[in-house]
Design a protein around this motif. Sequence first.
Motif, PDB file in Angstrom:
ATOM      1  N   ALA A  35      33.883   1.354  48.989  1.00 32.92           N
ATOM      2  CA  ALA A  35      34.384   2.160  47.873  1.00 32.92           C
ATOM      3  C   ALA A  35      35.685   1.578  47.327  1.00 32.92           C
ATOM      4  N   LEU A  36      36.569   1.144  48.213  1.00 33.81           N
ATOM      5  CA  LEU A  36      37.817   0.535  47.763  1.00 33.81           C
ATOM      6  C   LEU A  36      37.549  -0.721  46.934  1.00 33.81           C
ATOM      7  N   MET A  37      36.678  -1.588  47.426  1.00 31.42           N
ATOM      8  CA  MET A  37      36.415  -2.842  46.728  1.00 31.42           C
ATOM      9  C   MET A  37      35.730  -2.630  45.380  1.00 31.42           C
ATOM     10  N   ILE A  38      34.841  -1.638  45.308  1.00 30.20           N
ATOM     11  CA  ILE A  38      34.069  -1.422  44.083  1.00 30.20           C
ATOM     12  C   ILE A  38      34.787  -0.495  43.107  1.00 30.20           C
ATOM     13  N   LEU A  39      35.330   0.605  43.614  1.00 26.51           N
ATOM     14  CA  LEU A  39      35.898   1.627  42.733  1.00 26.51           C
ATOM     15  C   LEU A  39      37.391   1.476  42.478  1.00 26.51           C
ATOM     16  N   LEU A  40      38.115   0.888  43.422  1.00 24.70           N
ATOM     17  CA  LEU A  40      39.569   0.739  43.284  1.00 24.70           C
ATOM     18  C   LEU A  40      40.009  -0.700  43.544  1.00 24.70           C
ATOM     19  N   PRO A  41      39.383  -1.668  42.864  1.00 18.78           N
ATOM     20  CA  PRO A  41      39.674  -3.072  43.181  1.00 18.78           C
ATOM     21  C   PRO A  41      41.092  -3.512  42.850  1.00 18.78           C
ATOM     22  N   ARG A  42      41.776  -2.839  41.944  1.00 20.52           N
ATOM     23  CA  ARG A  42      43.126  -3.253  41.534  1.00 20.52           C
ATOM     24  C   ARG A  42      44.235  -2.448  42.215  1.00 20.52           C
ATOM     25  N   TRP A  43      43.873  -1.468  43.020  1.00 18.90           N
ATOM     26  CA  TRP A  43      44.859  -0.650  43.722  1.00 18.90           C
ATOM     27  C   TRP A  43      45.531  -1.518  44.788  1.00 18.90           C
ATOM     28  N   SER A  44      46.830  -1.458  44.878  1.00 22.15           N
ATOM     29  CA  SER A  44      47.552  -2.327  45.817  1.00 22.15           C
ATOM     30  C   SER A  44      47.128  -2.082  47.269  1.00 22.15           C
ATOM     31  N   THR A  98      44.189  -1.360  48.296  1.00 23.20           N
ATOM     32  CA  THR A  98      42.883  -1.986  48.542  1.00 23.20           C
ATOM     33  C   THR A  98      43.090  -3.392  49.088  1.00 23.20           C
ATOM     34  N   ALA A  99      43.951  -4.162  48.450  1.00 22.82           N
ATOM     35  CA  ALA A  99      44.205  -5.530  48.921  1.00 22.82           C
ATOM     36  C   ALA A  99      44.790  -5.528  50.329  1.00 22.82           C
ATOM     37  N   ARG A 100      45.673  -4.597  50.608  1.00 23.99           N
ATOM     38  CA  ARG A 100      46.265  -4.524  51.952  1.00 23.99           C
ATOM     39  C   ARG A 100      45.225  -4.189  53.010  1.00 23.99           C
ATOM     40  N   ILE A 101      44.373  -3.232  52.701  1.00 27.51           N
ATOM     41  CA  ILE A 101      43.380  -2.776  53.675  1.00 27.51           C
ATOM     42  C   ILE A 101      42.264  -3.797  53.835  1.00 27.51           C
ATOM     43  N   LEU A 155      39.791  -6.994  60.299  1.00 24.34           N
ATOM     44  CA  LEU A 155      39.549  -5.935  61.295  1.00 24.34           C
ATOM     45  C   LEU A 155      38.821  -4.726  60.717  1.00 24.34           C
ATOM     46  N   ILE A 156      38.600  -4.695  59.410  1.00 24.43           N
ATOM     47  CA  ILE A 156      37.868  -3.563  58.842  1.00 24.43           C
ATOM     48  C   ILE A 156      36.446  -3.476  59.391  1.00 24.43           C
ATOM     49  N   VAL A 157      35.916  -4.580  59.894  1.00 22.89           N
ATOM     50  CA  VAL A 157      34.563  -4.545  60.458  1.00 22.89           C
ATOM     51  C   VAL A 157      34.548  -4.069  61.911  1.00 22.89           C
ATOM     52  N   TRP A 215      34.752 -11.045  52.152  1.00 23.03           N
ATOM     53  CA  TRP A 215      35.036 -12.426  51.775  1.00 23.03           C
ATOM     54  C   TRP A 215      34.828 -12.625  50.273  1.00 23.03           C
ATOM     55  N   ALA A 216      33.702 -12.144  49.750  1.00 20.06           N
ATOM     56  CA  ALA A 216      33.414 -12.314  48.324  1.00 20.06           C
ATOM     57  C   ALA A 216      34.477 -11.620  47.480  1.00 20.06           C
ATOM     58  N   TRP A 217      34.883 -10.416  47.884  1.00 19.35           N
ATOM     59  CA  TRP A 217      35.897  -9.676  47.125  1.00 19.35           C
ATOM     60  C   TRP A 217      37.227 -10.434  47.125  1.00 19.35           C
ATOM     61  N   LEU A 218      37.656 -10.897  48.290  1.00 26.10           N
ATOM     62  CA  LEU A 218      38.914 -11.641  48.371  1.00 26.10           C
ATOM     63  C   LEU A 218      38.838 -12.942  47.570  1.00 26.10           C
ATOM     64  N   ASP A 219      37.741 -13.662  47.704  1.00 25.05           N
ATOM     65  CA  ASP A 219      37.567 -14.915  46.990  1.00 25.05           C
ATOM     66  C   ASP A 219      37.528 -14.670  45.481  1.00 25.05           C
ATOM     67  N   SER A 220      36.872 -13.604  45.067  1.00 25.25           N
ATOM     68  CA  SER A 220      36.776 -13.293  43.637  1.00 25.25           C
ATOM     69  C   SER A 220      38.143 -12.964  43.050  1.00 25.25           C
ATOM     70  N   ARG A 221      39.001 -12.355  43.849  1.00 26.35           N
ATOM     71  CA  ARG A 221      40.356 -12.043  43.381  1.00 26.35           C
ATOM     72  C   ARG A 221      41.150 -13.327  43.142  1.00 26.35           C
ATOM     73  N   GLU A 222      41.000 -14.294  44.053  1.00 28.29           N
ATOM     74  CA  GLU A 222      41.689 -15.578  43.884  1.00 28.29           C
ATOM     75  C   GLU A 222      41.200 -16.315  42.636  1.00 28.29           C
ATOM     76  N   ARG A 223      39.926 -16.155  42.323  1.00 24.59           N
ATOM     77  CA  ARG A 223      39.318 -16.866  41.206  1.00 24.59           C
ATOM     78  C   ARG A 223      39.452 -16.114  39.880  1.00 24.59           C
ATOM     79  N   GLY A 224      39.889 -14.870  39.938  1.00 20.39           N
ATOM     80  CA  GLY A 224      40.011 -14.089  38.710  1.00 20.39           C
ATOM     81  C   GLY A 224      38.688 -13.571  38.174  1.00 20.39           C
ATOM     82  N   VAL A 225      37.707 -13.382  39.052  1.00 19.88           N
ATOM     83  CA  VAL A 225      36.422 -12.817  38.621  1.00 19.88           C
ATOM     84  C   VAL A 225      36.663 -11.353  38.253  1.00 19.88           C
ATOM     85  N   PRO A 226      36.211 -10.931  37.084  1.00 17.74           N
ATOM     86  CA  PRO A 226      36.432  -9.536  36.674  1.00 17.74           C
ATOM     87  C   PRO A 226      35.782  -8.531  37.636  1.00 17.74           C
ATOM     88  N   ALA A 227      36.464  -7.412  37.831  1.00 13.55           N
ATOM     89  CA  ALA A 227      35.961  -6.358  38.719  1.00 13.55           C
ATOM     90  C   ALA A 227      34.600  -5.846  38.259  1.00 13.55           C
TER      91      ALA A 227
END
Length: 150
Positions: free
Chosen positions: A18-27, A29-32, A37-39, A96-108
Amino acid sequence: MTGALFSLTFALAAPFWALMILLPRWSWTARIVGSPLIVLPVVVIYALLVVPAFGTVLPAVASPTLDGVRDLLGTPDGAAAGWAHMIAFDLFVGRWAWLDSRERGVPALVMAPVLLLTILLGPLGLAAYLGVRARWPRPAVAAVDTEHLG
């Protein structure tokens, strides 16, 4: 207990999705999501299901056959363990995909369906992201000017 662990498996992973999909720009989300260890909660469930059956599981996975895997997964404990296995790996790949997409600037808005596909059909979501990431190369790191270092 198996039924409760099965139900708990996705419930523990869902907030991270939910954080990655619904709140991708919330600060937060990136911290969590930044922590692998989320897995861990899902891995603990997997261990609770697999460790007591280790004597049955190890031979089936060390020398797998179609019949052996079918028999292993064809029980409530085996199905719940298989589910926890999938959820843990799907979440790790999604992270991994979410973190990598943030580095690449892939739109949410591009990532949301990719992440949903990863939740539902893990390897197809991974394939979709590999296609997406090819269109958004990683930004170049600024080169160090060694000529003027001195």
